[in-house]
Enzyme design. Sequence first.
Site, mmCIF file in Angstrom:
data_model
loop_
_atom_site.group_PDB
_atom_site.id
_atom_site.type_symbol
_atom_site.label_atom_id
_atom_site.label_comp_id
_atom_site.label_asym_id
_atom_site.label_seq_id
_atom_site.Cartn_x
_atom_site.Cartn_y
_atom_site.Cartn_z
ATOM 1 N N ARG A 1 0.851 -1.197 0.000
ATOM 2 C CA ARG A 1 0.000 0.000 0.000
ATOM 3 C C ARG A 1 0.891 1.253 0.000
ATOM 4 O O ARG A 1 0.578 2.264 -0.606
ATOM 5 C CB ARG A 1 -0.970 0.015 1.186
ATOM 6 C CG ARG A 1 -1.735 1.321 1.266
ATOM 7 C CD ARG A 1 -3.022 1.310 2.109
ATOM 8 N NE ARG A 1 -3.056 0.369 3.193
ATOM 9 C CZ ARG A 1 -2.445 0.533 4.380
ATOM 10 N NH1 ARG A 1 -1.764 1.633 4.635
ATOM 11 N NH2 ARG A 1 -2.527 -0.404 5.301
ATOM 12 N N ASP B 1 -5.719 19.633 -13.685
ATOM 13 C CA ASP B 1 -6.054 18.293 -14.183
ATOM 14 C C ASP B 1 -5.619 18.261 -15.646
ATOM 15 O O ASP B 1 -6.232 18.893 -16.498
ATOM 16 C CB ASP B 1 -7.563 18.063 -14.023
ATOM 17 C CG ASP B 1 -8.000 16.670 -14.472
ATOM 18 O OD1 ASP B 1 -7.289 16.044 -15.286
ATOM 19 O OD2 ASP B 1 -9.064 16.212 -14.015
ATOM 20 N N TYR C 1 -14.922 18.077 -15.444
ATOM 21 C CA TYR C 1 -15.209 16.640 -15.531
ATOM 22 C C TYR C 1 -16.336 16.296 -14.542
ATOM 23 O O TYR C 1 -16.271 16.681 -13.369
ATOM 24 C CB TYR C 1 -13.940 15.845 -15.204
ATOM 25 C CG TYR C 1 -14.179 14.365 -15.154
ATOM 26 C CD1 TYR C 1 -14.499 13.667 -16.318
ATOM 27 C CD2 TYR C 1 -14.125 13.667 -13.956
ATOM 28 C CE1 TYR C 1 -14.752 12.300 -16.279
ATOM 29 C CE2 TYR C 1 -14.363 12.304 -13.910
ATOM 30 C CZ TYR C 1 -14.686 11.629 -15.074
ATOM 31 O OH TYR C 1 -14.935 10.290 -15.034
ATOM 32 N N LYS D 1 -6.951 7.523 -19.419
ATOM 33 C CA LYS D 1 -7.225 8.135 -20.718
ATOM 34 C C LYS D 1 -5.967 8.083 -21.603
ATOM 35 O O LYS D 1 -5.468 7.011 -21.870
ATOM 36 C CB LYS D 1 -7.746 9.558 -20.499
ATOM 37 C CG LYS D 1 -8.768 9.682 -19.365
ATOM 38 C CD LYS D 1 -10.078 8.959 -19.638
ATOM 39 C CE LYS D 1 -10.994 8.879 -18.420
ATOM 40 N NZ LYS D 1 -11.321 10.116 -17.759
HETATM 41 C C1 LIG Z 1 -11.700 10.428 -16.443
HETATM 42 C C2 LIG Z 1 -11.321 11.716 -15.812
HETATM 43 C C3 LIG Z 1 -11.141 11.812 -14.429
HETATM 44 C C4 LIG Z 1 -11.393 10.638 -13.493
HETATM 45 O O1 LIG Z 1 -10.517 9.594 -13.727
HETATM 46 P P1 LIG Z 1 -10.865 8.015 -13.501
HETATM 47 O O2 LIG Z 1 -9.606 7.354 -13.877
HETATM 48 O O3 LIG Z 1 -12.031 7.699 -14.374
HETATM 49 O O4 LIG Z 1 -11.227 7.862 -12.062
HETATM 50 C C5 LIG Z 1 -10.744 13.032 -13.910
HETATM 51 N N1 LIG Z 1 -10.548 14.105 -14.717
HETATM 52 C C6 LIG Z 1 -10.737 14.049 -16.055
HETATM 53 C C7 LIG Z 1 -10.513 15.264 -16.873
HETATM 54 C C8 LIG Z 1 -11.133 12.858 -16.643
HETATM 55 O O5 LIG Z 1 -11.323 12.820 -17.972
#
Ligand SMILES: *Cc1c(COP(=O)(O)O)cnc(C)c1O
Length: 379
Positions: free
Chosen positions: A46, A170, A98, A195
């Site tokens: 962890r 982000d 998001y 992504k």
């Molecule tokens: C998908 C996404 C998230 C969340 O990520 P997960 O891996 O699905 O938990 C946060 N910010 C953006 C811009 C995203 O596209």
Amino acid sequence: MKFGTKAIHAGVHPDPATGAIMTPIYQTSTYVQTSPGQNQGYEYSRTHNPTRSQLQDAVAALEGGKHGLAFASGMAVVDCIIKLLQPGDEVISTNDLYGGSYRIFTKVFAPLGIKFHFVPMHDMTAVREKVTDKTKLIWVETPTNPLLNIIDIEAAAEVAREAGALLVVDNTFSTPYLQTPLALGADIVMHSLTKYMGGHSDVVMGALVVNDDALLQRLAFLQNSCGGTPGPQDCFLVLRGLKTLHLRMQRHCENGRAVAEYLQAHPKVEKVFWPGFPEHPNHAVAAKQMRDFGGMISFVLKGDKQEDAIAVLEKLKLFTLAESLGGVESLSGHPATMTHASIPAEERRKAGLSDSLIRLSVGVEDIEDLLEDLGQAIG
Ligand SMILES: *Cc1c(COP(=O)(O)O)cnc(C)c1O
């Protein structure tokens, strides 16, 4: 070292025990101690795992930062960052956000006493108006999802500095191939590695990168205390994906440009949202802070009817209708009923997110096939 070389080499090293050139999947929860407290830097998975460590170093290197932390998902990263705050603290966030981040802010952390302001951030005056002595975080996503607005990261960093707040970016939509927020003044850059970074729609993971040692320590403490860590197999998959990040992004950008131009010229299309157009309201900022304009595009059909948009989505074949984005395959989505359904209709409209908006994640297929698919679906 240039970006493509870093994508392949940074952070990773051959396995010292065997010479394996690729990072092994250290599928272990615990590590042998020769005497109580005597170990080789690993105690319990962890807290630390060697596969994860190499991924963290690789992501940090790509973002041009000192320290990386990998998480079980992008949302686990958001969760960890907000836990830096105390009840009474305030966050200023973009309103075109998001959907999952909006949900955790408003449904999980607001009831615990943290206050969130959602403002259109392409104009920093809207941000300055919300700054108080309780402002602790400014939360930026750029390009925004799904309207592809661009936020000036350097300008946001200046507001954050004056406010004594941390700037979080982000960077999921851009990846460090397109922009590196730490170099523009951000304190924390975060990713959904699910992504573009992973890039193959086969893993859910997240990461953050910081330069400040004390901030890293606090975040690592929170992560280890709360437990949102990823498994080594997922870390391996993202490490593998990162090795082609520059190649994939280059093609995403080329295909994105071709799709944006095709849609812009299509008689049935009302409006295309893509920051590469010179007439995009924030094009100059995009050109300043990004290397290229990415593979995310949204558009609205003439007549602005939800049923027309749904008909197009049902007819698309290569642009598979699915949540998520950033994989090698092209995806399509309907934000109002899918990714952004958790944002109330009134908030969506205020942010300019129409119910007929279609979002495309343009993949790395041959462009002729992608344009043909769009042509047959739009008619
Ligand atoms: C998908 C996404 C998230 C969340 O990520 P997960 O891996 O699905 O938990 C946060 N910010 C953006 C811009 C995203 O596209």
